[in-house]
Design a protein around this motif. Structure first.
Motif, PDB file in Angstrom:
ATOM      1  N   ALA A 336       0.850  -1.210   0.000  1.00 35.12           N
ATOM      2  CA  ALA A 336       0.000   0.000   0.000  1.00 35.12           C
ATOM      3  C   ALA A 336       0.878   1.249   0.000  1.00 35.12           C
ATOM      4  N   ILE A 337       1.961   1.202   0.753  1.00 35.04           N
ATOM      5  CA  ILE A 337       2.845   2.371   0.822  1.00 35.04           C
ATOM      6  C   ILE A 337       3.565   2.550  -0.527  1.00 35.04           C
ATOM      7  N   THR A 338       3.962   1.442  -1.138  1.00 38.50           N
ATOM      8  CA  THR A 338       4.602   1.527  -2.455  1.00 38.50           C
ATOM      9  C   THR A 338       3.643   2.156  -3.471  1.00 38.50           C
ATOM     10  N   ALA A 339       2.389   1.731  -3.449  1.00 40.16           N
ATOM     11  CA  ALA A 339       1.406   2.295  -4.394  1.00 40.16           C
ATOM     12  C   ALA A 339       1.210   3.780  -4.124  1.00 40.16           C
ATOM     13  N   ALA A 340       1.154   4.139  -2.844  1.00 43.95           N
ATOM     14  CA  ALA A 340       0.938   5.549  -2.492  1.00 43.95           C
ATOM     15  C   ALA A 340       2.126   6.403  -2.923  1.00 43.95           C
ATOM     16  N   GLN A 341       3.330   5.844  -2.794  1.00 50.45           N
ATOM     17  CA  GLN A 341       4.530   6.661  -3.038  1.00 50.45           C
ATOM     18  C   GLN A 341       5.027   6.579  -4.485  1.00 50.45           C
ATOM     19  N   GLN A 342       4.720   5.495  -5.172  1.00 53.87           N
ATOM     20  CA  GLN A 342       5.257   5.367  -6.535  1.00 53.87           C
ATOM     21  C   GLN A 342       4.198   5.494  -7.622  1.00 53.87           C
ATOM     22  N   ALA A 343       2.942   5.464  -7.214  1.00 58.52           N
ATOM     23  CA  ALA A 343       1.888   5.640  -8.223  1.00 58.52           C
ATOM     24  C   ALA A 343       0.901   6.723  -7.811  1.00 58.52           C
ATOM     25  N   GLY A 344       1.004   7.162  -6.562  1.00 49.84           N
ATOM     26  CA  GLY A 344       0.054   8.168  -6.068  1.00 49.84           C
ATOM     27  C   GLY A 344      -1.287   7.585  -5.692  1.00 49.84           C
ATOM     28  N   VAL A 345      -1.454   6.283  -5.873  1.00 50.70           N
ATOM     29  CA  VAL A 345      -2.767   5.660  -5.677  1.00 50.70           C
ATOM     30  C   VAL A 345      -2.945   5.255  -4.214  1.00 50.70           C
ATOM     31  N   GLU A 346      -4.086   5.620  -3.649  1.00 50.32           N
ATOM     32  CA  GLU A 346      -4.397   5.297  -2.262  1.00 50.32           C
ATOM     33  C   GLU A 346      -5.184   3.990  -2.215  1.00 50.32           C
ATOM     34  N   MET A 347      -4.560   2.966  -1.628  1.00 46.21           N
ATOM     35  CA  MET A 347      -5.213   1.653  -1.546  1.00 46.21           C
ATOM     36  C   MET A 347      -5.612   1.371  -0.111  1.00 46.21           C
ATOM     37  N   CYS A 348      -6.760   0.729   0.077  1.00 53.99           N
ATOM     38  CA  CYS A 348      -7.095   0.287   1.433  1.00 53.99           C
ATOM     39  C   CYS A 348      -6.333  -1.016   1.705  1.00 53.99           C
ATOM     40  N   VAL A 349      -6.297  -1.409   2.969  1.00 49.10           N
ATOM     41  CA  VAL A 349      -5.483  -2.563   3.357  1.00 49.10           C
ATOM     42  C   VAL A 349      -5.878  -3.849   2.613  1.00 49.10           C
ATOM     43  N   PRO A 350      -7.185  -4.181   2.494  1.00 52.70           N
ATOM     44  CA  PRO A 350      -7.489  -5.427   1.776  1.00 52.70           C
ATOM     45  C   PRO A 350      -6.971  -5.429   0.338  1.00 52.70           C
TER      46      PRO A 350
END
Ligand code: PLP
Ligand code: ZN
Length: 394
Positions: A336-350
């Motif tokens: 989730a942190i990788t997606a937030a930091q490298q794609a800007g996408v906010e993912m929920c935990v599931p």
């Protein structure tokens, strides 16, 4: 005005009975099996180009959905979510493209809106006044929102561990929140006993025929958004498997319509290591899961120890050459942190479990470098902000 829906009956997967479209008793009144709407796809009057010209929501595919009268559709623009290209994630995975289907951009911030828009619309079409369901949280929130919009009473059964956001928003929508000790299994048992006495219409997943049916629109959209082409693989964060079954249904429909020019994509089940009954079954070649005694994951939507639709999920995986992958909670949070930091996408935990599953497959050498991989972000990062922030700083 008619929607042009080509629904013809509602079939039971277990006993094979074809019930009338007007059926309002779920699951199958004959045997308790899972029900699924059947469509006369040969009579669909629209073409792909007609669909492309329509804009606005999943109801662009209304001929393939179960609601017959336009006035009964309860919609807030759910669906038509973006398929986001993530080139830095593709580099990390060593594949050609990674695309995130961002279901967080739905009205209540999860893919549950598709299923509940369909199920609540179906309840309106059947003149129901009260709907009810057990939920891990997000489906309860979506049900209470759509029921409020439709003017229906709604009872939501959550366990105490459900997220604060979901509990508060269920209340905000005016639904009756029943908080149950234990896990989803206990919430489901409390729901079942209250419903037996009350006769409320069930919008519980795989009771109602319409939630997995509404979710199939994710599959139509992914195909359309790729220019009517299939990705190589779809990685899906699986709890009960409602969405995965929806994807499978979508690709079979597209084949029957003569609209699918390629093989369906591999459907890959991603689960959390602490509750991975479907992955266990896939890896052992079983046709259905064995229930798990002590499920545990911070991915609450995936904490389903006894997913009744597992034979259907496993059929979808096997028929598409898919697979199952289980990851730890901590790898999920990292993803989730990788997606937030490298794609800007906010993912929920599931849903981060699905991205972590794709990373695990890449590390195992599954990919050859030329693939297009779709990861389904079933819900927005705001649902899990309290987990993501601390993990990023740890
Ligand atoms: C955000 C999220 N992702 C995935 C799931 C699992 O859904 P499915 O039943 O389609 O496997 C849930 C279910 O609660 C969820 O809330
Ligand atoms: Zn039946």
């Amino acid at each position: 005005m008619s929607t042009g829906s080509v629904i013809k009956d509602i079939a039971c997967r277990s006993c094979g009975t074809n019930h009338s479209v007007a059926l309002d008793e779920y699951p199958c009144p004959e045997c308790g099996g899972i029900l699924s709407p059947q469509y006369d796809l040969s009579s669909v009057s629209v073409e792909r180009a007609d669909i492309e010209r329509r804009r606005g929501s999943m109801w662009r595919y209304r001929e393939l959905l179960p609601i017959r009268e336009q006035r009964n559709i309860i919609s807030m623009g759910e669906g038509e979510t973006p398929l986001i290209d993530c080139p830095r994630l593709a580099d990390r995975l060593g594949v050609k493209r990674v695309l995130i289907k961002d279901e967080g951009q739905n009205p209540t911030n999860t893919f549950k809106d598709r299923g509940l828009a369909a199920a609540i619309s179906a309840a309106v079409e059947r003149d129901e006044t009260t709907v009810a369901l057990p939920s891990a949280g997000n489906a309860g929130q979506a049900a209470s929102a759509y029921a409020a919009r439709a003017g229906l009473d709604c009872h939501v059964y959550l366990n105490h561990q459900a997220g604060a956001v979901q509990k508060q928003l269920v209340r905000a929508h005016g639904a009756e929140l029943h908080l149950v000790d234990g896990r989803i299994t206990e919430a489901a048992a409390a729901f079942a006993s209250d419903r037996e006495e009350s006769g409320w219409a069930s919008v519980s997943s795989f009771h109602t025929p319409f939630r997995h049916d509404g979710k199939k629109t994710m599959g139509y959209e992914v195909y359309e958004q790729l220019g009517w082409d299939t990705p190589d693989e779809i990685v899906y964060p699986t709890g009960g498997g409602v969405g995965l079954v929806g994807f499978w249904r979508a690709y079979r429909d597209l084949q029957s319509l003569g609209w699918l020019d390629a093989e369906p994509p591999r459907l890959v089940v991603a689960q959390a290591e602490g509750v991975a009954p479907v992955v266990e079954a896939i890896q052992n070649g079983w046709e259905q899961h064995e229930p798990w005694d002590c499920p545990h994951s911070i991915a609450k939507g995936l904490e389903i120890p006894d997913p009744g639709a597992s034979p259907w999920i496993i059929e979808a995986v096997n028929r598409t050459g898919g697979d199952g992958v289980a990851v730890s909670d901590s790898n999920g949070l990292d993803a989730a942190i990788t997606a937030a930091q490298q794609a800007g996408v906010e993912m929920c935990v599931p849903s981060a479990v699905a991205l972590a599953g794709a990373f695990a497959r890449a590390a195992d050498g599954t990919y050859d470098g030329d693939e297009t991989i779709v990861v389904v972000n079933t819900g927005a990062g705001c649902k899990s902000a309290g987990r993501l922030g601390p993990h990023a700083r740890s």
